[in-house]
Design a protein around this motif. Structure first.
Motif, short mmCIF file in Angstrom:
data_model
loop_
_atom_site.label_atom_id
_atom_site.label_comp_id
_atom_site.label_asym_id
_atom_site.label_seq_id
_atom_site.Cartn_x
_atom_site.Cartn_y
_atom_site.Cartn_z
N GLU A 120 0.82 -1.20 0.00
CA GLU A 120 0.00 0.00 0.00
C GLU A 120 0.86 1.25 0.00
OE1 GLU A 120 -2.34 -0.68 3.44
OE2 GLU A 120 -3.91 -1.77 2.39
N LEU A 121 1.98 1.21 0.72
CA LEU A 121 2.86 2.38 0.75
C LEU A 121 3.54 2.60 -0.59
CD1 LEU A 121 4.55 2.07 4.28
CD2 LEU A 121 2.80 3.67 3.54
N GLN A 122 3.79 1.51 -1.32
CA GLN A 122 4.42 1.66 -2.63
C GLN A 122 3.56 2.48 -3.58
OE1 GLN A 122 7.31 0.77 -4.05
NE2 GLN A 122 8.20 -0.17 -2.24
N LYS A 123 2.24 2.42 -3.44
CA LYS A 123 1.34 3.14 -4.33
C LYS A 123 1.47 4.65 -4.18
CE LYS A 123 -2.08 -0.60 -4.08
NZ LYS A 123 -3.47 -0.95 -3.66
N VAL A 124 1.85 5.10 -2.98
CA VAL A 124 1.94 6.55 -2.74
C VAL A 124 3.39 6.97 -2.49
CG1 VAL A 124 -0.40 6.70 -1.84
CG2 VAL A 124 1.47 6.19 -0.27
N LYS A 125 4.33 6.14 -2.97
CA LYS A 125 5.75 6.42 -2.70
C LYS A 125 6.18 7.77 -3.28
CE LYS A 125 8.67 4.09 -5.07
NZ LYS A 125 9.49 2.97 -5.59
N ALA A 126 5.80 8.02 -4.54
CA ALA A 126 6.26 9.24 -5.21
C ALA A 126 5.74 10.50 -4.52
CB ALA A 126 5.83 9.22 -6.67
N LEU A 140 -6.82 8.69 12.12
CA LEU A 140 -7.23 8.08 10.86
C LEU A 140 -7.95 6.75 11.09
CD1 LEU A 140 -4.13 8.68 8.53
CD2 LEU A 140 -6.40 9.70 8.31
N MET A 141 -7.44 5.93 12.01
CA MET A 141 -8.05 4.64 12.25
C MET A 141 -9.41 4.79 12.92
SD MET A 141 -5.85 2.88 10.80
CE MET A 141 -6.72 1.34 11.05
N GLU A 142 -9.56 5.76 13.82
CA GLU A 142 -10.84 5.97 14.48
C GLU A 142 -11.91 6.40 13.48
OE1 GLU A 142 -10.33 8.74 17.62
OE2 GLU A 142 -9.33 7.33 18.96
N ARG A 143 -11.50 7.09 12.42
CA ARG A 143 -12.44 7.56 11.40
C ARG A 143 -12.53 6.60 10.22
NH1 ARG A 143 -10.76 13.80 10.52
NH2 ARG A 143 -12.50 13.64 9.02
N ASN A 144 -11.88 5.44 10.35
CA ASN A 144 -11.89 4.43 9.29
C ASN A 144 -11.39 4.99 7.96
OD1 ASN A 144 -12.99 2.34 10.93
ND2 ASN A 144 -15.03 3.24 10.68
N GLU A 145 -10.35 5.83 8.02
CA GLU A 145 -9.80 6.44 6.83
C GLU A 145 -8.38 5.94 6.55
OE1 GLU A 145 -10.06 10.63 7.35
OE2 GLU A 145 -12.24 10.69 7.24
N GLY A 146 -7.96 4.91 7.27
CA GLY A 146 -6.61 4.40 7.07
C GLY A 146 -6.39 3.82 5.68
N GLY A 147 -7.44 3.24 5.10
CA GLY A 147 -7.30 2.62 3.79
C GLY A 147 -7.64 3.54 2.63
N THR A 148 -8.03 4.78 2.91
CA THR A 148 -8.35 5.71 1.84
C THR A 148 -7.09 6.25 1.19
OG1 THR A 148 -8.40 7.60 3.36
CG2 THR A 148 -10.44 6.39 3.05
N SER A 149 -7.25 6.88 0.03
CA SER A 149 -6.09 7.41 -0.69
C SER A 149 -5.40 8.51 0.11
CB SER A 149 -6.53 7.94 -2.06
OG SER A 149 -7.55 8.93 -1.91
N HIS A 150 -6.18 9.41 0.69
CA HIS A 150 -5.54 10.49 1.46
C HIS A 150 -4.92 9.95 2.75
CE1 HIS A 150 -9.66 10.39 3.19
NE2 HIS A 150 -9.07 10.73 4.31
N GLY A 151 -5.54 8.90 3.31
CA GLY A 151 -4.93 8.30 4.49
C GLY A 151 -3.59 7.65 4.18
N GLN A 152 -3.49 6.99 3.03
CA GLN A 152 -2.23 6.38 2.62
C GLN A 152 -1.17 7.43 2.35
OE1 GLN A 152 -1.56 3.04 2.52
NE2 GLN A 152 -3.57 2.79 3.43
N VAL A 153 -1.57 8.55 1.74
CA VAL A 153 -0.62 9.63 1.49
C VAL A 153 -0.12 10.22 2.80
CG1 VAL A 153 -0.37 11.96 0.53
CG2 VAL A 153 -1.55 10.19 -0.78
N MET A 154 -1.03 10.45 3.73
CA MET A 154 -0.63 10.98 5.03
C MET A 154 0.32 10.02 5.74
SD MET A 154 -4.28 12.54 6.31
CE MET A 154 -3.65 13.07 7.90
#
Length: 261
Positions: free
Chosen positions: A80-86, A138-152
């Protein structure tokens, strides 16, 4: 009051303050972690000063944050981190550089600091975020798997790696340019070695260790082995000049790739 009993009283006070603060934050529809922080401020030395065994409580708090980051790391993965590496490398690096540059310029202009080195030091502090707080929210709001969560998350990892570089470079700011260059090169080498070691361990070593522990069919032994692994990697990162939290999170990432995650 006996020292060991005083520590128990302090822990009860901390937990009670955290529960009360978390409940208060929840009633206001705010993240409970903000309530935890507020409760700690109230009973801590900056508040009512109710906590006496500060060193012992602070040490236990380090364990708590390390386990929190480890648990959060298990829920993510290298893929998942590889997707937002750049965007993480570029955005995180740009954010740190701009924060340091702007803070240095403003602090020198208004007289907050006396030298550019002090401005850089202040900017370096302000450029970092709390990985534990952001990821918990992020985890409390269930946003860990979202695109902005991954970028953060990726930016937070970049900041944690930059911390190791800052800890090496900041004390050398008043030294000649050659000394600063050597310090930067050595810090970058440590970061590279740590990253390479984490990848190698996550692919070949950690999965084999967990499979070996699982074959014992003992839940207690498996849990004990995972705890030792997490804290061992956390201590290694502390020795290399990074944070314990960073090491615990990386340990969680390693385990997230295994079927026993």
């Amino acid at each position: 009051m006996q020292e060991d009993f005083r520590l128990i009283v302090d822990l009860v006070l901390v937990l009670a303050a955290a529960a009360a603060g978390g409940l208060f934050a929840s009633l206001l529809r705010q993240p409970v972690i903000l309530g935890y922080l507020l409760g700690g401020i109230v009973v801590g030395p900056a508040g009512l000063g109710l906590i006496k065994e500060l060193i012992q409580v602070d040490t236990l708090a380090e364990f708590g944050v390390a386990f929190l980051l480890f648990a959060l790391g298990v829920e993510f993965s290298f893929a998942e981190l590889q997707k937002v590496k750049a965007i993480s490398l570029g955005g995180g690096g740009l954010q740190i550089v701009l924060t340091i540059a702007i803070t240095t310029a403003i602090s020198l202009a208004v007289g907050w600091v006396e030298s550019p080195a002090q401005g850089v030091f202040l900017g370096a502090i302000l450029s970092l975020s709390s990985t534990a707080v952001v990821l918990k929210c992020l985890m409390e709001r269930n946003e860990g798997g979202t695109s902005h969560g991954q970028v953060m998350l990726g930016i937070l990892v970049v900041q944690d790696l930059a911390l190791g570089l800052m800890l090496a470079v900041l004390p050398a700011l008043n030294q000649p340019a050659e000394a600063i260059g050597m310090t930067v090169a050595w810090a970058l080498l440590r970061i590279g070695l740590f990253a390479a070691g984490a990848v190698v361990a996550g692919i070949w070593m950690v999965p084999q260790l967990l499979r070996y522990l699982a074959k014992t069919e003992s839940r207690e032994l498996f849990l004990l082995g995972v705890v030792v692994l997490a804290l061992g990697i956390a201590l290694l990162t502390e020795y290399l000049g990074f944070s314990i939290e960073m090491g615990a999170f990386v340990a969680g990432l390693m385990i997230s790739e295994v079927e026993y995650a």
